[in-house]
Design a protein around this motif. Structure first.
Motif, short mmCIF file in Angstrom:
data_model
loop_
_atom_site.label_atom_id
_atom_site.label_comp_id
_atom_site.label_asym_id
_atom_site.label_seq_id
_atom_site.Cartn_x
_atom_site.Cartn_y
_atom_site.Cartn_z
N TYR A 193 0.84 -1.21 0.00
CA TYR A 193 0.00 0.00 0.00
C TYR A 193 0.87 1.25 0.00
O TYR A 193 0.65 2.18 -0.79
CB TYR A 193 -0.91 -0.02 1.22
CG TYR A 193 -1.56 1.32 1.52
CD1 TYR A 193 -2.66 1.77 0.79
CD2 TYR A 193 -1.07 2.13 2.54
CE1 TYR A 193 -3.25 2.99 1.05
CE2 TYR A 193 -1.66 3.35 2.83
CZ TYR A 193 -2.75 3.78 2.08
OH TYR A 193 -3.32 5.01 2.35
N GLY A 271 -10.47 -1.04 -3.06
CA GLY A 271 -9.81 -2.22 -2.50
C GLY A 271 -10.28 -3.50 -3.17
O GLY A 271 -9.47 -4.39 -3.45
N PHE A 282 -5.67 -5.33 -0.74
CA PHE A 282 -6.25 -4.22 0.01
C PHE A 282 -7.53 -4.73 0.66
O PHE A 282 -8.64 -4.49 0.20
CB PHE A 282 -6.53 -3.07 -0.96
CG PHE A 282 -6.54 -1.71 -0.31
CD1 PHE A 282 -5.61 -1.36 0.65
CD2 PHE A 282 -7.49 -0.77 -0.67
CE1 PHE A 282 -5.62 -0.11 1.23
CE2 PHE A 282 -7.51 0.48 -0.09
CZ PHE A 282 -6.57 0.81 0.85
N GLN A 286 -7.63 -4.19 6.38
CA GLN A 286 -6.62 -3.15 6.19
C GLN A 286 -7.28 -1.79 6.02
O GLN A 286 -6.76 -0.78 6.50
CB GLN A 286 -5.75 -3.47 4.97
CG GLN A 286 -4.60 -2.48 4.80
CD GLN A 286 -3.56 -2.97 3.81
OE1 GLN A 286 -3.19 -4.14 3.82
NE2 GLN A 286 -3.09 -2.09 2.96
N ILE A 287 -8.42 -1.77 5.36
CA ILE A 287 -9.16 -0.51 5.22
C ILE A 287 -9.61 -0.01 6.58
O ILE A 287 -9.54 1.20 6.88
CB ILE A 287 -10.37 -0.70 4.27
CG1 ILE A 287 -9.86 -0.97 2.84
CG2 ILE A 287 -11.26 0.54 4.28
CD1 ILE A 287 -10.96 -1.33 1.87
#
Length: 352
Positions: A193, A271, A282, A286-287
């Motif tokens: 990222y 994502g 993604f 992780q978001i």
């Protein structure tokens, strides 16, 4: 005779580095690396055995080689290997994390020579939610249990490890909950990222993040694998993170990469697209991390385990940033621009 140490997940960079490091310990006689695929990197003088921990054959490996110490590093959050090569689907990774851990612990339970077990876990077990406490300790329950992804895998893995510890009280069990591991060789989803030319962020949020330098990760694994020093105890569950925190906006500035703040549904859609084309893992968890952040307390790491990281969170990130080169914008120019914009925004608006 010295220790016989078996390490799982040695095909990944961190596992390979740990194998090369632990065999230099004077009390270690032999190191055995295990993975379902052969490593691309060398393992020094260690023996490599190609074995899938999801299968019962791992019990034969432990018994035949008289293993007394197991370091379980094959607990990972992504099917993507180095340079984007796939090691399997998300379902395969979950099977390795959960079913593989069950098989490995079952094999350890049946092997009388086993005296020490070290498990690589993650601070993902705490989740990331808007009403989380400012700082998690090892005993703080999450506000809501992770519903899927690697975070749920880590919760299940730790549950099986606790069950094993009850069944084999003679085995010293150490669980290390790592924050985000970064460094020049990092190949994690978060490293991917931060390598994007433009960083998509959630509009109105600036999460606090913690990092562990990969060198510190190797060192704390070494400490957990060895005999405890005077006044310390290398069994139990420990949060592992560098000192301090870094805001996502600060991380972007230090990389020289512009951010693209968008609404949460849009970030989720981006994502999904990146995951579907295999460009970046993604994931929803992780978001959530890049929305709400996560900070853990590390007092037990220092006072009980006896480990003090060499790198702070900011220093670990700086070393990672140097390895990625300059972004689209010089960091000093980007910093001045962001500061000017921030001065125009009312204090506290949308901050986490």
């Amino acid at each position: 005779m010295g220790k016989v140490v078996l390490v799982t997940g040695v095909a990944r960079q961190l596992g390979g580095r740990f194998v090369r490091r632990i065999q230099r310990e004077p009390d270690v006689d032999r190191v055995i690396g295990v993975d379902a695929v052969p490593p691309e990197h060398h393992l020094g003088g260690a023996d490599f055995i190609r074995a899938d921990i999801r299968h019962p054959t791992i019990a034969r490996v432990l018994a035949e080689h008289g293993v007394d110490t197991v370091v379980h590093m094959d607990v990972n959050g992504t099917p993507l290997g180095k340079r984007g090569s796939r090691r399997g689907s998300r379902a395969t990774v979950k099977e390795t994390n959960v079913i593989g851990t069950m098989q490995l612990l079952g094999a350890c339970q049946k092997t009388p020579t086993i005296k020490r077990l070290v498990v690589r876990s993650s601070t993902n077990v705490y989740g990331s939610a808007p009403r989380d406490p400012a700082v998690f300790t090892e005993n703080t329950p999450p506000k809501s249990l992770p519903s899927g992804g690697f975070a749920k895998d880590a919760v299940e893995v730790e549950g099986y490890v606790r069950g094993f510890a009850r069944r084999r009280p003679d085995v010293a069990v150490c669980v290390l909950r790592f924050a985000n591991v970064l460094g020049p060789r990092a190949d994690s989803p978060l490293a991917e990222y931060f390598s994007l030319p433009v960083l998509p962020t959630v509009l109105g949020f600036d999460p606090r993040l913690q990092f562990v330098h990969e060198d510190d990760a190797i060192e704390v694994l070494r400490i957990a694998t060895g005999e405890p020093a005077r006044g310390t105890l290398n069994s139990g569950t420990f949060n592992i993170a560098g000192d301090g925190v870094l805001l996502l906006s600060q991380a972007a500035r230090r990389l020289g990469r512009p951010t693209l703040p968008v609404l949460l549904p849009t970030v989720t859609l981006v994502g999904s697209v990146l995951r579907s084309v295999g460009a970046l893992d993604f994931s929803p968890e992780q978001i959530r991390l890049l929305t709400h952040g996560r900070v853990v307390e590390t007092t037990q790491m220092r006072e009980t385990l006896g480990f003090s990281p060499r790198y702070s969170s900011a220093e670990a990130f700086a070393d990672f940033a140097r390895s990625r080169g300059t972004g689209l914008l010089p960091p000093e120019i980007l910093a001045r621009t962001v500061d000017r914009i921030a001065a125009l925004v009312p204090a506290g608006s949308g901050q986490n």
